[in-house]
Write a protein that holds these residues in place. Structure first.
Motif, mmCIF file in Angstrom:
data_model
loop_
_atom_site.group_PDB
_atom_site.id
_atom_site.type_symbol
_atom_site.label_atom_id
_atom_site.label_comp_id
_atom_site.label_asym_id
_atom_site.label_seq_id
_atom_site.Cartn_x
_atom_site.Cartn_y
_atom_site.Cartn_z
ATOM 1 N N LEU A 1 0.812 -1.210 0.000
ATOM 2 C CA LEU A 1 0.000 0.000 0.000
ATOM 3 C C LEU A 1 0.848 1.263 0.000
ATOM 4 O O LEU A 1 0.387 2.317 -0.443
ATOM 5 C CB LEU A 1 -0.943 0.010 1.202
ATOM 6 C CG LEU A 1 -2.214 -0.818 1.081
ATOM 7 C CD1 LEU A 1 -3.098 -0.594 2.294
ATOM 8 C CD2 LEU A 1 -2.980 -0.470 -0.179
ATOM 9 N N TRP B 1 0.168 4.263 -2.477
ATOM 10 C CA TRP B 1 0.054 5.641 -2.030
ATOM 11 C C TRP B 1 0.908 6.563 -2.907
ATOM 12 O O TRP B 1 0.535 7.720 -3.177
ATOM 13 C CB TRP B 1 0.501 5.739 -0.575
ATOM 14 C CG TRP B 1 -0.068 6.911 0.172
ATOM 15 C CD1 TRP B 1 -0.353 8.150 -0.314
ATOM 16 C CD2 TRP B 1 -0.454 6.931 1.544
ATOM 17 N NE1 TRP B 1 -0.877 8.938 0.666
ATOM 18 C CE2 TRP B 1 -0.956 8.232 1.821
ATOM 19 C CE3 TRP B 1 -0.414 5.994 2.564
ATOM 20 C CZ2 TRP B 1 -1.405 8.604 3.082
ATOM 21 C CZ3 TRP B 1 -0.874 6.365 3.812
ATOM 22 C CH2 TRP B 1 -1.356 7.655 4.073
ATOM 23 N N LEU C 1 -6.638 5.833 1.661
ATOM 24 C CA LEU C 1 -5.449 5.632 2.475
ATOM 25 C C LEU C 1 -5.352 6.587 3.662
ATOM 26 O O LEU C 1 -4.619 6.316 4.615
ATOM 27 C CB LEU C 1 -4.196 5.740 1.606
ATOM 28 C CG LEU C 1 -4.066 4.631 0.547
ATOM 29 C CD1 LEU C 1 -2.848 4.851 -0.325
ATOM 30 C CD2 LEU C 1 -4.005 3.252 1.198
ATOM 31 N N PRO D 1 -9.390 5.053 5.801
ATOM 32 C CA PRO D 1 -9.881 3.726 5.405
ATOM 33 C C PRO D 1 -11.127 3.357 6.198
ATOM 34 O O PRO D 1 -11.198 3.575 7.398
ATOM 35 C CB PRO D 1 -8.706 2.805 5.732
ATOM 36 C CG PRO D 1 -7.951 3.525 6.807
ATOM 37 C CD PRO D 1 -8.112 4.981 6.513
ATOM 38 N N THR E 1 -9.056 -2.918 5.114
ATOM 39 C CA THR E 1 -8.246 -1.793 4.650
ATOM 40 C C THR E 1 -7.585 -1.102 5.827
ATOM 41 O O THR E 1 -6.406 -0.719 5.764
ATOM 42 C CB THR E 1 -9.110 -0.792 3.872
ATOM 43 O OG1 THR E 1 -9.903 -1.477 2.903
ATOM 44 C CG2 THR E 1 -8.244 0.229 3.160
ATOM 45 N N VAL F 1 -3.614 -0.447 6.232
ATOM 46 C CA VAL F 1 -3.097 0.923 6.339
ATOM 47 C C VAL F 1 -2.423 1.157 7.685
ATOM 48 O O VAL F 1 -1.498 1.964 7.803
ATOM 49 C CB VAL F 1 -4.243 1.935 6.116
ATOM 50 C CG1 VAL F 1 -3.799 3.366 6.420
ATOM 51 C CG2 VAL F 1 -4.752 1.846 4.677
ATOM 52 N N SER G 1 0.759 6.377 9.583
ATOM 53 C CA SER G 1 -0.589 5.903 9.295
ATOM 54 C C SER G 1 -1.636 6.742 10.019
ATOM 55 O O SER G 1 -1.428 7.150 11.170
ATOM 56 C CB SER G 1 -0.738 4.441 9.726
ATOM 57 O OG SER G 1 -2.086 4.030 9.629
#
Length: 345
Positions: free
Chosen positions: A227, A231, A255, A258, A263, A267, A273
């Motif tokens: 991911l 991104w 992203l 989520p 997801t 993420v 994050s």
């Protein structure tokens, strides 16, 4: 654990919002494989997806979720057991001549450039192979030079007589991309395009794909388990789990906010994050021949385990009574989650 042994369900109720009549589309796509003992592996199980010229779509998820099978079906390399693939609005036909014409416009970029290139062929021959097969007109030398230049190998003539073993990994991947560009495609399907490359050259290949999008209007489906890569490169992201897309929408929305528990788990382990704490999923992805009833993520779902689904009154649906489908979340994204649909997340 309840196991869904019913035949493959009908196509999902709605396509993801924000999709367009793009160059390459899937509608209600199913791909199954018969196995010994009468079992069937449902690798792709009701997928809607669009890839338009001039956009990069990332197809993300863990290994074994069906990403590569979906990509192969979109390329015409796997024939779906149900549903349709369309190119510019026309259903894909599986006759040799029709597939040949289709593959001139939709090209594959393989993960391993070393395996993709014949060690006995020069760079010139590797890039010229596609135009020769498709009997493209015009000046072959000019076409090859233009494709190599587009792929960032300049001056192109310097590489004509080189062999794969004389190139770096990044240069070999550029040659593979040039081989696709030589046919002037509308869409490329790139399966883990930087997975085999050193970290120092991954950014260069990703920047190349972005430049091809911006300057040549090239569309791309990038298959990845990373991911972080998605991104960096994607306009839209489709997150896949056990044969189905569970969340889909603009990359920045998916992203940074989520919605689906799967997801959120993916993420949560990214640097910086938006999910406060890392989420460690329990267990492994279920066998595609023994797909759980209800939400197929429920055996690993942190929201079900925490009691959040029970408090919202959807735990029964999650465990087996109802398959969640993609439903509009905003104008251009969709989520397939009973808990999210209940508004109790």
């Amino acid at each position: 654990m309840s196991i869904d042994r019913r035949p493959a369900p009908a196509p999902v109720e709605t396509a993801a919002p924000g999709t367009v009549a793009g160059a390459l589309s899937a509608r209600g796509l199913h791909v199954g494989y018969g196995l010994p003992g009468g079992r069937t592996a449902r690798a792709v199980d009701g997928v809607d997806l669009d890839i338009a010229p001039g956009e990069i779509v990332a197809l993300a998820g863990e290994s074994g979720c069906g990403k590569t099978t979906l990509a192969r079906a979109l390329l015409g390399l796997e024939r779906p057991t149900a549903g349709t693939v369309t190119h510019n609005g026309s259903p894909l036909r599986y006759k040799t001549k029709a597939l040949k014409a289709f593959r001139r416009k939709v090209q594959l970029v393989l993960q391993d450039p070393t395996g993709a290139l014949n060690p006995r062929h020069t760079v010139y021959d590797a890039v010229a192979e596609g135009p020769r097969i498709h009997r493209c007109g015009g000046d072959e030398r000019e076409r090859v030079a233009r494709a190599l230049s587009q792929a960032g190998l300049r001056p192109a003539e310097k590489y004509f007589l080189a062999y794969p073993h004389e190139l770096s990994g990044g240069q070999r991947q550029r040659v593979v991309i040039a081989g696709a560009l030589a046919l002037e495609p509308e869409i490329i399907v790139a399966d883990e395009p930087v997975a085999s490359l050193d970290a120092s050259v991954r950014g260069e290949i990703l920047a190349l794909l972005l430049r091809l999008r911006d300057e040549a209007g090239l569309g791309a489906l990038v298959v990845t388990h990373d991911l972080g890569l998605a991104w960096s490169i994607a306009d839209r992201i489709a997150v896949m789990y056990l044969g189905r897309i569970v969340e889909q929408g603009p990359a920045d929305q998916v992203l940074t906010d989520p919605r689906h528990p799967y997801t959120r788990a993916l993420v949560s382990v990214l640097p910086n994050s938006p999910v406060p704490e890392p989420i460690v999923l329990e267990g492994e992805t279920p066998d595609a021949t023994l797909i759980p009833g209800g939400c197929r993520f429920h055996l690993r779902c942190q929201e079900l385990a925490s009691g959040a689904a029970a408090r919202a009154g959807v735990d029964g649906a999650c465990r087996g009574s109802e398959l969640p489908v993609l439903r509009a979340d905003t104008a251009d994204r969709a989520v397939a989650c009973h808990l999210h649909a209940s508004g109790s997340e």
